[in-house]
Design a protein around this motif. Structure first.
Motif, mmCIF file in Angstrom:
data_model
loop_
_atom_site.group_PDB
_atom_site.id
_atom_site.type_symbol
_atom_site.label_atom_id
_atom_site.label_comp_id
_atom_site.label_asym_id
_atom_site.label_seq_id
_atom_site.Cartn_x
_atom_site.Cartn_y
_atom_site.Cartn_z
ATOM 1 N N LEU A 45 0.824 -1.210 0.000
ATOM 2 C CA LEU A 45 0.000 0.000 0.000
ATOM 3 C C LEU A 45 0.856 1.256 0.000
ATOM 4 O O LEU A 45 0.559 2.218 -0.712
ATOM 5 N N ASP A 46 1.932 1.255 0.767
ATOM 6 C CA ASP A 46 2.838 2.405 0.791
ATOM 7 C C ASP A 46 3.480 2.627 -0.577
ATOM 8 O O ASP A 46 3.606 3.764 -1.045
ATOM 9 N N LEU A 47 3.888 1.550 -1.224
ATOM 10 C CA LEU A 47 4.513 1.636 -2.536
ATOM 11 C C LEU A 47 3.526 2.178 -3.569
ATOM 12 O O LEU A 47 3.859 3.067 -4.358
ATOM 13 N N ILE A 48 2.316 1.675 -3.546
ATOM 14 C CA ILE A 48 1.303 2.142 -4.504
ATOM 15 C C ILE A 48 0.982 3.608 -4.254
ATOM 16 O O ILE A 48 0.898 4.406 -5.195
ATOM 17 N N ARG A 49 0.828 3.988 -3.006
ATOM 18 C CA ARG A 49 0.537 5.384 -2.670
ATOM 19 C C ARG A 49 1.670 6.295 -3.153
ATOM 20 O O ARG A 49 1.434 7.335 -3.764
ATOM 21 N N LYS A 50 2.906 5.873 -2.903
ATOM 22 C CA LYS A 50 4.059 6.669 -3.337
ATOM 23 C C LYS A 50 4.075 6.794 -4.859
ATOM 24 O O LYS A 50 4.327 7.856 -5.407
ATOM 25 N N TRP A 51 3.795 5.709 -5.540
ATOM 26 C CA TRP A 51 3.795 5.720 -7.001
ATOM 27 C C TRP A 51 2.723 6.664 -7.519
ATOM 28 O O TRP A 51 2.967 7.489 -8.384
ATOM 29 N N VAL A 52 1.527 6.569 -6.981
ATOM 30 C CA VAL A 52 0.433 7.411 -7.458
ATOM 31 C C VAL A 52 0.726 8.881 -7.178
ATOM 32 O O VAL A 52 0.617 9.722 -8.064
ATOM 33 N N VAL A 53 1.113 9.185 -5.957
ATOM 34 C CA VAL A 53 1.325 10.589 -5.594
ATOM 35 C C VAL A 53 2.589 11.140 -6.227
ATOM 36 O O VAL A 53 2.566 12.165 -6.917
ATOM 37 N N ASP A 54 3.706 10.468 -5.999
ATOM 38 C CA ASP A 54 4.992 11.010 -6.448
ATOM 39 C C ASP A 54 5.201 10.901 -7.947
ATOM 40 O O ASP A 54 5.802 11.771 -8.555
ATOM 41 N N HIS A 55 4.731 9.846 -8.523
ATOM 42 C CA HIS A 55 5.034 9.658 -9.936
ATOM 43 C C HIS A 55 3.878 10.095 -10.842
ATOM 44 O O HIS A 55 4.045 10.977 -11.667
ATOM 45 N N LEU A 56 2.755 9.478 -10.706
ATOM 46 C CA LEU A 56 1.664 9.768 -11.635
ATOM 47 C C LEU A 56 1.195 11.216 -11.552
ATOM 48 O O LEU A 56 1.046 11.877 -12.574
ATOM 49 N N ILE A 57 0.997 11.710 -10.348
ATOM 50 C CA ILE A 57 0.456 13.057 -10.204
ATOM 51 C C ILE A 57 1.510 14.126 -10.486
ATOM 52 O O ILE A 57 1.208 15.155 -11.073
ATOM 53 N N VAL A 58 2.751 13.888 -10.104
ATOM 54 C CA VAL A 58 3.787 14.906 -10.287
ATOM 55 C C VAL A 58 4.551 14.697 -11.592
ATOM 56 O O VAL A 58 4.528 15.546 -12.491
ATOM 57 N N THR A 59 5.211 13.555 -11.721
ATOM 58 C CA THR A 59 6.110 13.325 -12.860
ATOM 59 C C THR A 59 5.356 13.158 -14.173
ATOM 60 O O THR A 59 5.668 13.816 -15.165
ATOM 61 N N ASP A 60 4.375 12.255 -14.203
ATOM 62 C CA ASP A 60 3.640 12.039 -15.459
ATOM 63 C C ASP A 60 2.859 13.284 -15.867
ATOM 64 O O ASP A 60 2.769 13.599 -17.049
ATOM 65 N N LYS A 61 2.308 13.991 -14.901
ATOM 66 C CA LYS A 61 1.548 15.198 -15.227
ATOM 67 C C LYS A 61 2.429 16.238 -15.898
ATOM 68 O O LYS A 61 1.971 17.004 -16.740
ATOM 69 N N ALA A 62 3.707 16.263 -15.546
ATOM 70 C CA ALA A 62 4.639 17.216 -16.161
ATOM 71 C C ALA A 62 4.816 16.967 -17.654
ATOM 72 O O ALA A 62 5.277 17.851 -18.382
ATOM 73 N N LEU A 63 4.428 15.797 -18.122
ATOM 74 C CA LEU A 63 4.543 15.470 -19.552
ATOM 75 C C LEU A 63 3.385 16.037 -20.371
ATOM 76 O O LEU A 63 3.411 15.995 -21.594
ATOM 77 N N THR A 64 2.366 16.547 -19.720
ATOM 78 C CA THR A 64 1.171 17.018 -20.417
ATOM 79 C C THR A 64 1.475 17.966 -21.572
ATOM 80 O O THR A 64 0.948 17.759 -22.674
ATOM 81 N N PRO A 65 2.311 18.981 -21.397
ATOM 82 C CA PRO A 65 2.574 19.881 -22.531
ATOM 83 C C PRO A 65 3.156 19.144 -23.743
ATOM 84 O O PRO A 65 2.795 19.433 -24.878
ATOM 85 N N HIS A 66 4.033 18.200 -23.490
ATOM 86 C CA HIS A 66 4.628 17.437 -24.594
ATOM 87 C C HIS A 66 3.568 16.554 -25.264
ATOM 88 O O HIS A 66 3.487 16.493 -26.489
ATOM 89 N N LEU A 67 2.773 15.881 -24.475
ATOM 90 C CA LEU A 67 1.765 14.967 -25.013
ATOM 91 C C LEU A 67 0.708 15.699 -25.827
ATOM 92 O O LEU A 67 0.186 15.153 -26.800
ATOM 93 N N LYS A 68 0.410 16.928 -25.461
ATOM 94 C CA LYS A 68 -0.572 17.712 -26.217
ATOM 95 C C LYS A 68 -0.081 18.038 -27.622
ATOM 96 O O LYS A 68 -0.888 18.339 -28.504
#
Length: 71
Positions: free
Chosen positions: A41-64
């Motif tokens: 659960l800690d690993l999944i929470r870290k992945w969702v918060v730290d990676h998906l919400i922060v890191t992947d979201k930063a790709l939005t301008p490129h993906l658009k």
């Protein structure tokens, strides 16, 4: 299609590391060790918060900038 974006290889490595971590935790869960449930659960929470919400979201301008039919 060959997709490159800023820090592509570093980002790809992050995905590979989470997959490896999830496999390791799953292996321990298969051994029926309940204490690993919290680790998972800690690993999944870290992945969702730290990676998906922060890191992947930063790709939005490129993906658009990708073509509408890109998959």
């Amino acid at each position: 299609m060959n997709m490159r974006f800023p820090r592509h290889y570093e980002h790809k490595k992050m995905h590979q590391e989470i997959v490896l971590s999830l496999k390791e935790v799953n292996a321990e869960l298969q051994k029926e060790k309940p204490e690993y449930r919290k680790d998972l659960l800690d690993l999944i929470r870290k992945w969702v918060v730290d990676h998906l919400i922060v890191t992947d979201k930063a790709l939005t301008p490129h993906l658009k900038k990708l073509p509408p039919n890109f998959r």
